[in-house]
Scaffold this motif. Structure first.
Motif, PDB file in Angstrom:
ATOM      1  N   SER A   1       7.242   9.829 -10.480  1.00 22.16           N
ATOM      2  CA  SER A   1       6.485   9.800 -11.734  1.00 22.16           C
ATOM      3  C   SER A   1       5.197   8.996 -11.622  1.00 22.16           C
ATOM      4  O   SER A   1       4.446   8.875 -12.601  1.00 22.16           O
ATOM      5  CB  SER A   1       7.345   9.207 -12.854  1.00 22.16           C
ATOM      6  N   MET A   2       4.906   8.436 -10.437  1.00 16.99           N
ATOM      7  CA  MET A   2       3.744   7.576 -10.277  1.00 16.99           C
ATOM      8  C   MET A   2       2.541   8.335  -9.738  1.00 16.99           C
ATOM      9  O   MET A   2       2.691   9.353  -9.060  1.00 16.99           O
ATOM     10  CB  MET A   2       4.078   6.402  -9.354  1.00 16.99           C
ATOM     11  N   ARG A   3       1.363   7.840 -10.039  1.00 15.67           N
ATOM     12  CA  ARG A   3       0.115   8.442  -9.593  1.00 15.67           C
ATOM     13  C   ARG A   3      -0.718   7.406  -8.846  1.00 15.67           C
ATOM     14  O   ARG A   3      -0.582   6.201  -9.064  1.00 15.67           O
ATOM     15  CB  ARG A   3      -0.685   8.963 -10.790  1.00 15.67           C
ATOM     16  N   LYS A   4      -1.607   7.881  -7.991  1.00 19.38           N
ATOM     17  CA  LYS A   4      -2.532   6.989  -7.307  1.00 19.38           C
ATOM     18  C   LYS A   4      -3.370   6.221  -8.323  1.00 19.38           C
ATOM     19  O   LYS A   4      -3.608   6.697  -9.437  1.00 19.38           O
ATOM     20  CB  LYS A   4      -3.468   7.787  -6.401  1.00 19.38           C
ATOM     21  N   SER A   5      -3.811   5.051  -7.908  1.00 18.09           N
ATOM     22  CA  SER A   5      -4.653   4.240  -8.792  1.00 18.09           C
ATOM     23  C   SER A   5      -5.594   3.388  -7.949  1.00 18.09           C
ATOM     24  O   SER A   5      -5.323   3.133  -6.761  1.00 18.09           O
ATOM     25  CB  SER A   5      -3.798   3.348  -9.684  1.00 18.09           C
ATOM     26  N   THR A   6      -6.669   2.953  -8.548  1.00 17.47           N
ATOM     27  CA  THR A   6      -7.668   2.148  -7.846  1.00 17.47           C
ATOM     28  C   THR A   6      -7.547   0.685  -8.249  1.00 17.47           C
ATOM     29  O   THR A   6      -7.424   0.364  -9.433  1.00 17.47           O
ATOM     30  CB  THR A   6      -9.090   2.649  -8.157  1.00 17.47           C
ATOM     31  N   LEU A   7      -7.562  -0.176  -7.247  1.00 15.86           N
ATOM     32  CA  LEU A   7      -7.598  -1.624  -7.465  1.00 15.86           C
ATOM     33  C   LEU A   7      -8.933  -2.163  -6.979  1.00 15.86           C
ATOM     34  O   LEU A   7      -9.479  -1.683  -5.983  1.00 15.86           O
ATOM     35  CB  LEU A   7      -6.474  -2.320  -6.692  1.00 15.86           C
ATOM     36  N   ARG A   8      -9.440  -3.156  -7.687  1.00 17.79           N
ATOM     37  CA  ARG A   8     -10.657  -3.838  -7.232  1.00 17.79           C
ATOM     38  C   ARG A   8     -10.282  -5.231  -6.737  1.00 17.79           C
ATOM     39  O   ARG A   8      -9.779  -6.067  -7.498  1.00 17.79           O
ATOM     40  CB  ARG A   8     -11.697  -3.939  -8.340  1.00 17.79           C
ATOM     41  N   PHE A   9     -10.518  -5.458  -5.453  1.00 20.40           N
ATOM     42  CA  PHE A   9     -10.287  -6.774  -4.850  1.00 20.40           C
ATOM     43  C   PHE A   9     -11.557  -7.601  -5.035  1.00 20.40           C
ATOM     44  O   PHE A   9     -12.627  -7.235  -4.542  1.00 20.40           O
ATOM     45  CB  PHE A   9      -9.934  -6.633  -3.370  1.00 20.40           C
ATOM     46  N   ALA A  10     -11.419  -8.710  -5.758  1.00 20.48           N
ATOM     47  CA  ALA A  10     -12.607  -9.459  -6.175  1.00 20.48           C
ATOM     48  C   ALA A  10     -12.645 -10.892  -5.675  1.00 20.48           C
ATOM     49  O   ALA A  10     -13.668 -11.562  -5.836  1.00 20.48           O
ATOM     50  CB  ALA A  10     -12.712  -9.463  -7.699  1.00 20.48           C
TER      51      ALA A  10
ATOM     52  N   GLU B   1     -13.134  -1.782  -3.555  1.00 22.62           N
ATOM     53  CA  GLU B   1     -12.091  -1.028  -4.237  1.00 22.62           C
ATOM     54  C   GLU B   1     -11.186  -0.357  -3.219  1.00 22.62           C
ATOM     55  O   GLU B   1     -11.641   0.097  -2.167  1.00 22.62           O
ATOM     56  CB  GLU B   1     -12.707   0.019  -5.173  1.00 22.62           C
ATOM     57  N   ALA B   2      -9.902  -0.339  -3.533  1.00 26.16           N
ATOM     58  CA  ALA B   2      -8.898   0.299  -2.672  1.00 26.16           C
ATOM     59  C   ALA B   2      -8.038   1.208  -3.532  1.00 26.16           C
ATOM     60  O   ALA B   2      -7.703   0.865  -4.672  1.00 26.16           O
ATOM     61  CB  ALA B   2      -8.037  -0.753  -1.981  1.00 26.16           C
ATOM     62  N   THR B   3      -7.673   2.358  -2.976  1.00 26.57           N
ATOM     63  CA  THR B   3      -6.809   3.289  -3.686  1.00 26.57           C
ATOM     64  C   THR B   3      -5.362   3.081  -3.266  1.00 26.57           C
ATOM     65  O   THR B   3      -5.052   3.101  -2.066  1.00 26.57           O
ATOM     66  CB  THR B   3      -7.206   4.746  -3.391  1.00 26.57           C
ATOM     67  N   VAL B   4      -4.487   2.844  -4.236  1.00 27.42           N
ATOM     68  CA  VAL B   4      -3.053   2.748  -3.956  1.00 27.42           C
ATOM     69  C   VAL B   4      -2.536   4.160  -3.697  1.00 27.42           C
ATOM     70  O   VAL B   4      -2.591   5.015  -4.580  1.00 27.42           O
ATOM     71  CB  VAL B   4      -2.288   2.110  -5.126  1.00 27.42           C
ATOM     72  N   GLU B   5      -2.044   4.396  -2.478  1.00 20.76           N
ATOM     73  CA  GLU B   5      -1.598   5.738  -2.095  1.00 20.76           C
ATOM     74  C   GLU B   5      -0.108   5.838  -1.813  1.00 20.76           C
ATOM     75  O   GLU B   5       0.437   6.940  -1.801  1.00 20.76           O
ATOM     76  CB  GLU B   5      -2.381   6.218  -0.867  1.00 20.76           C
ATOM     77  N   ARG B   6       0.558   4.690  -1.593  1.00 26.23           N
ATOM     78  CA  ARG B   6       1.987   4.717  -1.265  1.00 26.23           C
ATOM     79  C   ARG B   6       2.699   3.598  -2.002  1.00 26.23           C
ATOM     80  O   ARG B   6       2.135   2.526  -2.230  1.00 26.23           O
ATOM     81  CB  ARG B   6       2.237   4.512   0.235  1.00 26.23           C
ATOM     82  N   ILE B   7       3.965   3.849  -2.346  1.00 25.44           N
ATOM     83  CA  ILE B   7       4.873   2.793  -2.785  1.00 25.44           C
ATOM     84  C   ILE B   7       6.043   2.798  -1.818  1.00 25.44           C
ATOM     85  O   ILE B   7       6.515   3.867  -1.410  1.00 25.44           O
ATOM     86  CB  ILE B   7       5.312   2.981  -4.252  1.00 25.44           C
TER      87      ILE B   7
END
Length: 199
Positions: A89-98, A176-182
């Motif tokens: 049920s999860m989708r990719k998402s973008t994180l910003r490393f700051a 920015e990094a895209t979360v692609e796996r859990i």
């Protein structure tokens, strides 16, 4: 009446469970990123390990990640089953490393900005898996008790931390990094049990 969410997080440990605690295994659920981001963070990990000699992550082949849940439990298969359903049920998402962060004096890390995806993922994973396991890592990965981070080096000495910070500070700029796996992993030592590609 349904069980409250706080009751899930604060589930008491019975005497019988306490006697089995030594047999418990340590598990974690982690998020991994797109190839470019993984490679860039791995280069930092490798450089810090090379210069400081603090190479635990490299020795155990721990990839760059953000941990969203830590558990102690016995039933690996039920955790895998729960994660299979959750991951679908999860989708990719973008994180910003700051930022560059420190858990003084042992750990240096890169910090993503907390966002709805991270909050929701931590909450959903903990609520789901803590039906079948005990809270791990002193509750440091529970919702509202958690600092999301990607470790660059662990078990540093105070002097090694200073060296590591100089290395990371020179290489780091916000990205920015895209979360692609859990991933469900067995911890201490690290072992990937199964990973799921997000849609």
């Amino acid at each position: 009446k349904s069980q409250s969410k706080s009751a899930v997080y604060d589930k008491p440990v019975s005497d019988a469970q306490a006697t089995r605690r030594e047999a418990f295994m340590y598990f974690a659920v982690t998020l991994e990123f797109d190839k470019e981001s993984q490679t860039m963070m791995q280069e930092m990990i490798d450089e810090v390990a090379k210069v400081t000699g603090c190479d635990r992550m490299k020795q155990e082949n721990v990839p760059p990640h953000v941990t969203v849940c830590c558990l102690e439990g016995e039933d690996e298969e039920v955790l895998l089953s729960e994660m299979e359903e959750l991951a679908s049920s999860m989708r990719k998402s973008t994180l910003r490393f700051a930022n560059i962060g420190v858990f003084n004096p042992l750990v240096i890390y890169l910090g993503p900005i907390m966002n709805e995806f991270l909050q929701d993922t931590c909450k959903r994973v903990n609520e789901r898996l803590l039906q079948h396991a005990q809270v791990g890592n002193k509750g440091n990965y529970l919702p509202n008790h958690w600092v999301p981070h990607t470790g660059i080096a662990l078990k540093l000495t105070p002097e090694a931390l200073k060296v590591a910070f100089d290395i990371v500070q020179e290489k780091f700029s916000p990205f920015e990094a895209t979360v692609e796996r859990i991933v469900l992993v067995k911890a201490e030592p690290y072992e990937e049990l199964r990973g799921w590609e997000l849609k």
